[in-house]
Write an enzyme that holds these catalytic residues in place. Structure first.
Site, mmCIF file in Angstrom:
data_model
loop_
_atom_site.group_PDB
_atom_site.id
_atom_site.type_symbol
_atom_site.label_atom_id
_atom_site.label_comp_id
_atom_site.label_asym_id
_atom_site.label_seq_id
_atom_site.Cartn_x
_atom_site.Cartn_y
_atom_site.Cartn_z
ATOM 1 N N LYS A 39 -8.637 2.365 -9.206
ATOM 2 C CA LYS A 39 -8.282 0.954 -9.266
ATOM 3 C C LYS A 39 -7.471 0.372 -8.000
ATOM 4 O O LYS A 39 -7.088 1.354 -7.253
ATOM 5 C CB LYS A 39 -7.409 0.589 -10.336
ATOM 6 C CG LYS A 39 -6.193 1.375 -10.409
ATOM 7 C CD LYS A 39 -5.311 1.310 -11.609
ATOM 8 C CE LYS A 39 -3.996 2.143 -11.650
ATOM 9 N NZ LYS A 39 -3.202 2.420 -13.022
ATOM 10 N N TYR A 267 14.167 -11.043 13.787
ATOM 11 C CA TYR A 267 14.546 -12.324 13.083
ATOM 12 C C TYR A 267 16.005 -11.845 12.440
ATOM 13 O O TYR A 267 16.271 -10.893 11.940
ATOM 14 C CB TYR A 267 13.707 -12.498 11.794
ATOM 15 C CG TYR A 267 12.438 -13.071 12.171
ATOM 16 C CD1 TYR A 267 12.212 -14.311 12.446
ATOM 17 C CD2 TYR A 267 11.177 -12.464 11.909
ATOM 18 C CE1 TYR A 267 10.918 -14.827 12.810
ATOM 19 C CE2 TYR A 267 9.879 -12.737 12.353
ATOM 20 C CZ TYR A 267 9.987 -14.120 12.805
ATOM 21 O OH TYR A 267 8.686 -14.758 13.171
HETATM 22 C C1 LIG Z 1 -3.015 3.942 -12.916
HETATM 23 C C2 LIG Z 1 -3.528 4.640 -14.323
HETATM 24 C C3 LIG Z 1 -3.458 5.974 -14.215
HETATM 25 C C4 LIG Z 1 -3.465 6.761 -13.248
HETATM 26 O O1 LIG Z 1 -2.093 7.032 -13.083
HETATM 27 P P1 LIG Z 1 -1.523 8.077 -11.788
HETATM 28 O O2 LIG Z 1 -0.066 7.992 -12.125
HETATM 29 O O3 LIG Z 1 -1.895 7.372 -10.734
HETATM 30 O O4 LIG Z 1 -2.231 9.453 -11.960
HETATM 31 C C5 LIG Z 1 -4.128 6.602 -15.275
HETATM 32 N N1 LIG Z 1 -4.254 5.694 -16.411
HETATM 33 C C6 LIG Z 1 -4.105 4.449 -16.666
HETATM 34 C C7 LIG Z 1 -4.298 3.528 -17.651
HETATM 35 C C8 LIG Z 1 -3.675 4.004 -15.326
HETATM 36 O O5 LIG Z 1 -3.815 2.348 -15.609
#
Ligand SMILES: *Cc1c(COP(=O)(O)O)cnc(C)c1O
Length: 376
Positions: A39, A267
């Site tokens: 993702k 800035y």
């Molecule tokens: C993002 C996510 C993961 C992965 O988590 P990590 O801590 O990056 O390993 C696993 N399960 C779900 C449902 C997630 O949203």
């Protein structure tokens, strides 16, 4: 975007490191199937290229996980054929896309399930879903007590197959796993009630990177690594296994300027030189994901020196005090994230400076940072 020969910033994505990390996951989980979480553009690394590479690795990925429909469609359109689970649930008006792109939704309400069943009847394609249970995140998912009635109702939908049941940890990264244990017990209870009724789905899953690394009982029969694939541990500096960061970021020196003592910089004039100084302007800013909160506290690697960010980080540029650096020229690249000449600046360190975690540093890597894929 076009491919400038000398981009202001670029990210080297080391696919050999990704493969190494996948093997580390494999070593932790044995034969347990792996759902690779890609993702958020594979945590900033580029979801399409990362997924295409993972799909070819021998330490097999059984499934990919994305957050939203569009991410799943992008993977399908790039030729990914591995099952894809969309983790956040689906709005009813997106249902037909889930079916046509063969994406598995996470579902947590019966109205959506009924609508999914109706749409699946139309297209005569059976839909596999994963049921989300909330065991302690308070985010999405039905309560453990509602699982059995949900399954019973789901059985009346001819075109729905419940392929999995999942939940998510709130704090599996802590040394103290007592709440994680409560969440695990809660899902195990649910599953054993399903077993008694002969309704166990093929997959039950909850392990993120933290649980993969130090909470083996939670591996169940599918694990969902994200962060560790990209080379970082969510456990605060206590991992024994060696992960390799996948991304390194470089940015170009746009300008070098000698300024006198007492010169205000950037800035808000939050930094004033207290000596004659050599200041480098670097072509990366908060629009590229270099956090504004690193103003006056970030560090980059210039040649053989670790040099401080001075003044506020700007949208497209950041200033460095390179007074002590020898031989730096306009057009050279400094290391924003990565290792060079025995020095290192990784996302966990940057995250500490910026008062965040490595997840946010990685996911924040902007679109302008040109991704270059190496050692695939
Ligand atoms: C993002 C996510 C993961 C992965 O988590 P990590 O801590 O990056 O390993 C696993 N399960 C779900 C449902 C997630 O949203």
């Amino acid at each position: 975007m076009s491919n400038p020969l000398t981009p202001a910033s670029y990210a080297e994505i080391h696919l050999d490191a990704l493969k190494h990390n996948l093997l580390q996951v494999r070593a932790q989980v044995g034969d347990c199937p792996i759902l690779a979480v890609v993702k958020a553009n594979a945590y900033g690394h580029g979801a399409v290229r990362i997924s295409q590479f993972l799909e070819k690795c021998k330490a097999k990925v059984a499934m990919f996980g994305v957050a939203f429909l569009e991410e799943g469609i992008a993977l399908r359109e790039s030729g990914i054929t591995t099952p894809i689970l969309v983790l956040t649930g689906l709005p009813i008006n997106q249902i037909s896309h889930y079916i046509s792109y063969d994406l598995r939704p996470v579902v947590y309400d019966l109205d959506t399930l009924a609508a999914l069943n109706r749409e699946a009847l139309k297209s005569e394609k059976k839909v596999k879903i994963h049921l989300k249970v909330d065991t302690g995140m308070g985010r999405i998912g039905i309560s453990p007590g509602a699982v059995l009635p949900f399954f019973e109702k789901a059985l009346t939908f001819d075109m729905i197959a419940i392929e999995g049941i999942l939940t998510h940890f709130a704090e599996a990264d802590l040394q103290d796993l007592s709440f994680a244990q409560q969440q695990l017990s809660s899902i195990q209870e649910v599953v054993s009630r399903l077993e008694q009724k002969g309704m166990t789905p093929p997959f039950c899953h909850m392990a993120n990177s933290a649980a993969i690394l130090h909470f083996k009982p939670a591996h169940l029969n599918l694990v969902r690594p994200g962060l560790m694939l990209y080379g970082y541990s969510p456990l605060q500096g206590k991992t024994s296994i060696a992960l390799k960061p996948v991304v390194q970021i470089k940015a170009r020196v746009l300008a070098l300027k000698k300024v006198s003592k007492g010169t205000p910089l950037s800035y808000g004039r939050t930094f004033t030189t207290n000596r004659e100084s050599l200041i480098a302007t670097i072509g990366i800013g908060y629009a590229d994901g270099y956090p504004f909160s690193l103003s006056n506290c970030g560090k980059m690697i210039a040649k053989e020196t670790l040099v401080p960010v001075v003044g506020r980080v700007c949208m497209d540029m950041t200033l460095l005090d390179v007074t002590e650096t020898k031989g730096l020229s306009v057009g050279d690249y400094v290391t924003v994230l990565g290792a060079e000449n025995g020095l290192s600046m990784w996302a966990d360190t940057l995250a500490q400076y910026a008062n965040t975690h490595p997840y946010e540093i990685l996911c924040g890597i902007g679109e302008r940072v040109q991704r270059q894929y190496l050692n695939g």
